[in-house]
Design a protein around this motif. Structure first.
Motif, short mmCIF file in Angstrom:
data_model
loop_
_atom_site.label_atom_id
_atom_site.label_comp_id
_atom_site.label_asym_id
_atom_site.label_seq_id
_atom_site.Cartn_x
_atom_site.Cartn_y
_atom_site.Cartn_z
N UNK A 12 54.05 58.72 16.03
CA UNK A 12 54.76 58.26 16.94
C UNK A 12 54.25 57.84 18.15
N UNK A 13 54.50 56.97 18.81
CA UNK A 13 53.76 56.74 20.04
C UNK A 13 54.74 56.50 21.25
N UNK A 14 54.18 56.84 22.54
CA UNK A 14 55.00 56.78 23.75
C UNK A 14 54.38 56.43 24.83
N UNK A 15 54.78 55.57 25.87
CA UNK A 15 54.28 55.31 26.92
C UNK A 15 54.47 56.40 28.16
N UNK A 16 53.64 56.83 28.90
CA UNK A 16 53.54 57.52 29.75
C UNK A 16 53.43 57.25 31.28
N UNK A 17 53.85 57.65 32.31
CA UNK A 17 53.66 56.86 33.46
C UNK A 17 52.11 56.89 33.87
N UNK A 18 51.63 56.06 34.48
CA UNK A 18 50.46 55.50 35.07
C UNK A 18 49.60 55.02 33.92
N UNK A 19 50.25 54.30 32.87
CA UNK A 19 49.75 53.60 31.75
C UNK A 19 49.29 54.55 30.93
N UNK A 20 49.34 55.59 30.89
CA UNK A 20 48.94 56.67 29.51
C UNK A 20 49.42 56.19 28.31
N UNK A 21 49.22 56.41 27.18
CA UNK A 21 49.76 56.56 25.97
C UNK A 21 49.48 57.94 25.14
N UNK A 22 50.64 58.37 24.48
CA UNK A 22 50.58 59.48 23.85
C UNK A 22 50.86 59.12 22.24
N UNK A 23 50.24 59.87 21.58
CA UNK A 23 50.58 59.89 20.07
C UNK A 23 50.53 61.24 19.39
N UNK A 24 51.72 61.36 18.56
CA UNK A 24 51.86 62.56 17.89
C UNK A 24 52.17 62.43 16.30
N UNK A 25 52.21 63.43 15.47
CA UNK A 25 52.58 63.27 14.16
C UNK A 25 54.10 63.86 14.23
N UNK A 26 54.79 62.58 13.54
CA UNK A 26 56.28 62.80 13.27
C UNK A 26 56.86 64.14 12.70
N UNK A 27 56.10 64.56 11.64
CA UNK A 27 56.43 65.70 10.82
C UNK A 27 56.30 66.88 11.71
N UNK A 53 56.75 67.27 15.65
CA UNK A 53 56.98 66.79 17.07
C UNK A 53 56.52 67.67 18.11
N UNK A 54 56.46 69.07 17.76
CA UNK A 54 56.28 70.03 18.81
C UNK A 54 54.92 70.37 18.66
N UNK A 55 54.07 69.92 17.86
CA UNK A 55 52.61 70.20 17.63
C UNK A 55 51.87 69.61 18.61
N UNK A 56 50.44 69.50 18.42
CA UNK A 56 49.67 68.84 19.39
C UNK A 56 49.73 67.37 19.41
N UNK A 57 49.40 66.79 20.52
CA UNK A 57 49.50 65.47 20.95
C UNK A 57 48.04 64.82 21.32
N UNK A 58 47.97 63.52 21.02
CA UNK A 58 46.72 63.04 21.58
C UNK A 58 47.10 61.97 22.74
N UNK A 59 46.21 62.08 23.96
CA UNK A 59 46.68 61.23 24.91
C UNK A 59 45.71 60.21 25.34
N UNK A 60 46.06 58.85 25.56
CA UNK A 60 44.81 58.10 25.76
C UNK A 60 45.32 57.26 27.18
N UNK A 61 44.11 56.79 27.58
CA UNK A 61 44.27 56.12 29.03
C UNK A 61 44.62 54.85 28.65
#
Length: 64
Positions: free
Chosen positions: A18-33, A35-43
């Protein structure tokens, strides 16, 4: 602030990214199975480079 995650329309078995847009243009990815686990954040630049690589076929690996 609530983060609105989205899944690909190609996701059918529940094991999806799953992906989501964050403020300031960042994108976060997580495992749908997990959702409370670790996530990856990209500029914005990192995400744009990844998407360009996908569109250019750089990740079309051949099965071994």
């Amino acid at each position: 602030m609530e983060i609105a995650f989205v899944k690909s329309s190609f996701c059918h078995d529940g094991g999806c990214v799953e992906a989501a847009a964050l403020p300031l243009g960042y994108v976060v990815l997580r495992d749908s199975k997990d959702p409370e686990g670790p996530a990856l954040v990209f500029s914005h630049e990192e995400w744009a480079a990844f998407v360009a690589g996908v569109r250019n076929g750089e990740f079309n690996f051949s099965p071994r």
